[in-house]
Write a protein that holds these residues in place. Structure first.
Motif, PDB file in Angstrom:
ATOM      1  N   THR A 132     -25.395 -14.859 -12.459  1.00 45.60           N
ATOM      2  CA  THR A 132     -25.484 -16.283 -12.797  1.00 45.60           C
ATOM      3  C   THR A 132     -26.911 -16.586 -13.280  1.00 45.60           C
ATOM      4  N   ILE A 133     -27.868 -16.631 -12.361  1.00 43.91           N
ATOM      5  CA  ILE A 133     -29.262 -16.757 -12.771  1.00 43.91           C
ATOM      6  C   ILE A 133     -29.687 -15.448 -13.440  1.00 43.91           C
ATOM      7  N   GLY A 134     -30.343 -15.565 -14.597  1.00 43.81           N
ATOM      8  CA  GLY A 134     -30.694 -14.385 -15.374  1.00 43.81           C
ATOM      9  C   GLY A 134     -29.709 -14.085 -16.483  1.00 43.81           C
ATOM     10  N   SER A 135     -28.654 -14.891 -16.586  1.00 48.98           N
ATOM     11  CA  SER A 135     -27.663 -14.743 -17.651  1.00 48.98           C
ATOM     12  C   SER A 135     -28.080 -15.593 -18.854  1.00 48.98           C
ATOM     13  N   PRO A 136     -27.434 -15.421 -20.014  1.00 42.75           N
ATOM     14  CA  PRO A 136     -27.772 -16.268 -21.170  1.00 42.75           C
ATOM     15  C   PRO A 136     -27.628 -17.758 -20.889  1.00 42.75           C
ATOM     16  N   THR A 137     -26.732 -18.124 -19.973  1.00 42.84           N
ATOM     17  CA  THR A 137     -26.536 -19.541 -19.648  1.00 42.84           C
ATOM     18  C   THR A 137     -27.710 -20.113 -18.871  1.00 42.84           C
ATOM     19  N   LEU A 138     -28.309 -19.310 -18.009  1.00 50.68           N
ATOM     20  CA  LEU A 138     -29.411 -19.766 -17.160  1.00 50.68           C
ATOM     21  C   LEU A 138     -30.429 -18.632 -17.063  1.00 50.68           C
ATOM     22  N   ARG A 139     -31.297 -18.555 -18.050  1.00 48.06           N
ATOM     23  CA  ARG A 139     -32.234 -17.436 -18.155  1.00 48.06           C
ATOM     24  C   ARG A 139     -33.180 -17.384 -16.955  1.00 48.06           C
ATOM     25  N   ASN A 140     -33.802 -18.508 -16.621  1.00 53.54           N
ATOM     26  CA  ASN A 140     -34.682 -18.618 -15.452  1.00 53.54           C
ATOM     27  C   ASN A 140     -34.372 -19.924 -14.736  1.00 53.54           C
ATOM     28  N   TYR A 141     -34.607 -19.944 -13.448  1.00 49.11           N
ATOM     29  CA  TYR A 141     -34.472 -21.172 -12.665  1.00 49.11           C
ATOM     30  C   TYR A 141     -35.609 -21.164 -11.652  1.00 49.11           C
ATOM     31  N   ASP A 142     -36.801 -21.434 -12.148  1.00 50.79           N
ATOM     32  CA  ASP A 142     -38.065 -21.363 -11.426  1.00 50.79           C
ATOM     33  C   ASP A 142     -37.952 -21.901  -9.993  1.00 50.79           C
ATOM     34  N   PRO A 143     -38.273 -21.068  -8.950  1.00 46.34           N
ATOM     35  CA  PRO A 143     -38.944 -19.770  -8.998  1.00 46.34           C
ATOM     36  C   PRO A 143     -38.000 -18.570  -9.069  1.00 46.34           C
ATOM     37  N   PHE A 144     -36.690 -18.809  -9.275  1.00 43.41           N
ATOM     38  CA  PHE A 144     -35.716 -17.724  -9.255  1.00 43.41           C
ATOM     39  C   PHE A 144     -35.533 -17.154 -10.659  1.00 43.41           C
ATOM     40  N   LEU A 145     -35.445 -15.832 -10.715  1.00 48.16           N
ATOM     41  CA  LEU A 145     -35.362 -15.129 -11.992  1.00 48.16           C
ATOM     42  C   LEU A 145     -33.999 -14.493 -12.223  1.00 48.16           C
ATOM     43  N   LEU A 146     -33.308 -14.147 -11.132  1.00 51.20           N
ATOM     44  CA  LEU A 146     -32.033 -13.439 -11.266  1.00 51.20           C
ATOM     45  C   LEU A 146     -31.260 -13.535  -9.958  1.00 51.20           C
ATOM     46  N   LEU A 147     -29.946 -13.701 -10.075  1.00 52.10           N
ATOM     47  CA  LEU A 147     -29.048 -13.597  -8.920  1.00 52.10           C
ATOM     48  C   LEU A 147     -27.871 -12.729  -9.335  1.00 52.10           C
ATOM     49  N   ASP A 148     -27.772 -11.552  -8.719  1.00 54.59           N
ATOM     50  CA  ASP A 148     -26.664 -10.634  -8.970  1.00 54.59           C
ATOM     51  C   ASP A 148     -25.831 -10.495  -7.710  1.00 54.59           C
ATOM     52  N   HIS A 149     -24.514 -10.477  -7.899  1.00 53.46           N
ATOM     53  CA  HIS A 149     -23.559 -10.330  -6.806  1.00 53.46           C
ATOM     54  C   HIS A 149     -22.708  -9.108  -7.096  1.00 53.46           C
ATOM     55  N   ILE A 150     -22.779  -8.112  -6.228  1.00 51.80           N
ATOM     56  CA  ILE A 150     -21.912  -6.948  -6.355  1.00 51.80           C
ATOM     57  C   ILE A 150     -20.755  -7.109  -5.372  1.00 51.80           C
ATOM     58  N   SER A 151     -19.537  -6.907  -5.870  1.00 49.21           N
ATOM     59  CA  SER A 151     -18.356  -7.083  -5.015  1.00 49.21           C
ATOM     60  C   SER A 151     -17.205  -6.275  -5.591  1.00 49.21           C
ATOM     61  N   SER A 152     -16.929  -5.121  -4.979  1.00 45.54           N
ATOM     62  CA  SER A 152     -15.836  -4.291  -5.472  1.00 45.54           C
ATOM     63  C   SER A 152     -15.412  -3.291  -4.403  1.00 45.54           C
ATOM     64  N   ASP A 153     -14.099  -3.001  -4.364  1.00 46.91           N
ATOM     65  CA  ASP A 153     -13.608  -1.910  -3.533  1.00 46.91           C
ATOM     66  C   ASP A 153     -13.212  -0.718  -4.396  1.00 46.91           C
ATOM     67  N   ASN A 154     -13.625  -0.769  -5.682  1.00 46.98           N
ATOM     68  CA  ASN A 154     -13.395   0.330  -6.613  1.00 46.98           C
ATOM     69  C   ASN A 154     -14.698   1.110  -6.784  1.00 46.98           C
ATOM     70  N   PRO A 155     -14.779   2.332  -6.260  1.00 48.33           N
ATOM     71  CA  PRO A 155     -16.032   3.085  -6.348  1.00 48.33           C
ATOM     72  C   PRO A 155     -16.545   3.254  -7.773  1.00 48.33           C
ATOM     73  N   ASN A 156     -15.644   3.236  -8.757  1.00 46.01           N
ATOM     74  CA  ASN A 156     -16.088   3.375 -10.145  1.00 46.01           C
ATOM     75  C   ASN A 156     -17.006   2.235 -10.573  1.00 46.01           C
ATOM     76  N   ASP A 157     -16.927   1.105  -9.847  1.00 47.10           N
ATOM     77  CA  ASP A 157     -17.759  -0.050 -10.180  1.00 47.10           C
ATOM     78  C   ASP A 157     -19.163   0.060  -9.604  1.00 47.10           C
ATOM     79  N   TYR A 158     -19.363   0.928  -8.588  1.00 48.67           N
ATOM     80  CA  TYR A 158     -20.671   0.923  -7.926  1.00 48.67           C
ATOM     81  C   TYR A 158     -21.262   2.293  -7.616  1.00 48.67           C
ATOM     82  N   ILE A 159     -20.475   3.359  -7.732  1.00 48.30           N
ATOM     83  CA  ILE A 159     -20.922   4.653  -7.222  1.00 48.30           C
ATOM     84  C   ILE A 159     -22.159   5.179  -7.962  1.00 48.30           C
ATOM     85  N   ALA A 160     -22.345   4.801  -9.241  1.00 45.47           N
ATOM     86  CA  ALA A 160     -23.501   5.287 -10.006  1.00 45.47           C
ATOM     87  C   ALA A 160     -24.814   4.712  -9.494  1.00 45.47           C
ATOM     88  N   GLY A 161     -24.742   3.564  -8.840  1.00 45.76           N
ATOM     89  CA  GLY A 161     -25.918   2.981  -8.206  1.00 45.76           C
ATOM     90  C   GLY A 161     -27.009   2.558  -9.174  1.00 45.76           C
TER      91      GLY A 161
END
Length: 288
Positions: free
Chosen positions: A27-56
Motif C-alpha cells: 500500500t504505502i510505497g505503491s504508485p498510489t501512495l509513494r510516501n506517507y511521511d514518515p512512512f516509506l513502505l508497508l508490505d504485507h506477506i500472506s500466503s500458504d503457498n510456498p511458491n509465494d514466499y520460499i525464495a525469500g
C-alpha cells in the motif's frame, strides 16, 4: 511529498513481487501512495503457498531509514553482514535502524505452511541518516496485550495508556498496534495530534466512520479529525493501526537507499559497489 485533503482515503493493496520473487501486498510505497511521511513502505506477506514466499529476501542493503518487521505466522531467519542472526517466529518482531548502512537477508525457515507478516519502512531525519545501525529483536510475549470485551490490542511500538512496548522510537514517535475487533464490536482510537496515521485491515472487514473497509485495504483518516471509529463486520476484523510524526524533509529514494539529496544516493551506490557500505557494527538488543 504527498499532499492530503481533509477526508479519509481508501487505498487497496496491490500484489508486488519482491526479493527473489516473494509476493507481497503493498500500500504505502505503491504508485498510489509513494510516501506517507514518515512512512516509506508497508508490505504485507500472506500466503500458504510456498511458491509465494520460499525464495525469500536474499542479501540486500539498506541506508537512511529503519525497518520494522512483524511476524504473525511462520518463521523468518535474519542474517546480516555484521554477523548478527535471529529467528523471527509467530508474534515476534524486529526493529532494525539501518541508518549508515546494513546488508542483511530475510529467509523463510519453513518450506510449507502459512507465512504472514508485515514490514514497515520508517524514514530517518537528515541528522540521523548516518547514525550507527541498531538491531532489536523481541519474542511474542515481550509485547503487552490489552484485552476488553470488544477487542484485543497488542502494542508493538510506543505506548497506549499504561501499555508500553519494548520498542520505542524517539525520532518519529511511531505507535504501532495489532488490533483484533470482535464481530459487531467497536474500536475507537484517537491518534496523537500532528501525526500521520493509517490502518490496514488484513482479516475480515467493517466500517470506519460509516465507510466500508474490506480486507487488504489501507485507510488514511481525515487529517482534521484524525480518529478511528471502527465497527467490525459479522466475521470480526484484524488490523494494523499506526501513526508517526512527519519529518517534513526532502525524500530521495533509489531502491533500498532513502536519503535527502541525489548526491547522497550516488554516494550510497558508490559505497556499496566499492565494499565500503557497512561502516559500523549494529548495537543489538534481544529478548527471547
Amino acid at each position: 511529498m504527498d499532499a492530503f485533503v481533509n477526508s479519509s482515503r481508501l487505498i487497496p493493496a496491490i500484489a508486488v513481487p519482491e526479493g527473489a520473487g516473494v509476493t507481497v501486498y503493498r500500500t504505502i510505497g505503491s504508485p498510489t501512495l509513494r510516501n506517507y511521511d514518515p512512512f516509506l513502505l508497508l508490505d504485507h506477506i500472506s500466503s500458504d503457498n510456498p511458491n509465494d514466499y520460499i525464495a525469500g529476501f536474499p542479501a540486500h542493503p539498506h541506508r537512511g531509514f529503519s525497518t520494522f518487521t512483524y511476524m504473525i505466522d511462520g518463521h523468518m531467519e535474519h542474517q546480516d553482514s555484521m554477523g548478527n542472526s535471529g529467528d523471527l517466529g509467530p508474534g515476534s518482531a524486529q526493529w532494525m535502524k539501518a541508518a549508515s548502512g546494513i546488508i542483511h537477508s530475510e529467509m523463510p525457515k519453513q518450506d510449507n505452511g502459512l507465512m504472514r507478516g508485515f514490514q514497515l519502512w520508517i524514514n530517518l531525519p537528515a541528522a540521523h541518516k548516518m547514525d550507527h545501525p541498531e538491531y532489536q529483536e523481541f519474542s511474542a510475549d515481550a509485547f503487552p496485550v490489552v484485552e476488553t470485551s470488544d477487542y484485543s490490542m497488542k502494542v508493538l511500538i510506543g505506548s497506549i495508556g499504561n501499555a508500553t512496548a519494548p520498542i520505542v522510537d524517539n525520532l518519529t514517535e511511531v505507535i504501532y498496534l495489532d488490533v483484533t475487533v470482535k464481530p459487531g464490536k467497536r474500536f475507537h482510537h484517537t491518534f496523537p495530534a500532528g501525526s500521520r496515521s493509517f490502518i490496514y485491515v488484513f482479516e475480515g472487514g467493517g466500517r470506519n466512520h460509516g465507510e466500508s473497509i474490506s480486507t487488504h485495504s489501507l485507510v488514511i483518516p481525515d487529517a482534521e479529525d484524525n480518529t478511528l471509529d471502527f465497527i467490525a463486520g459479522s466475521d470480526g476484523a484484524r488490523m494494523v493501526v499506526a501513526s508517526g510524526k512527519p519529518i517534513d524533509e526532502a525524500i530521495v529514494r533509489y531502491g533500498p537507499f532513502v536519503m535527502n539529496t541525489r548526491e547522497q544516493i550516488d554516494q550510497a551506490v558508490r559505497d556499496y559497489q566499492s565494499n565500503d557500505f557497512v561502516r559500523n557494527r549494529a548495537w543489538v538488543k534481544r529478548d527471547h
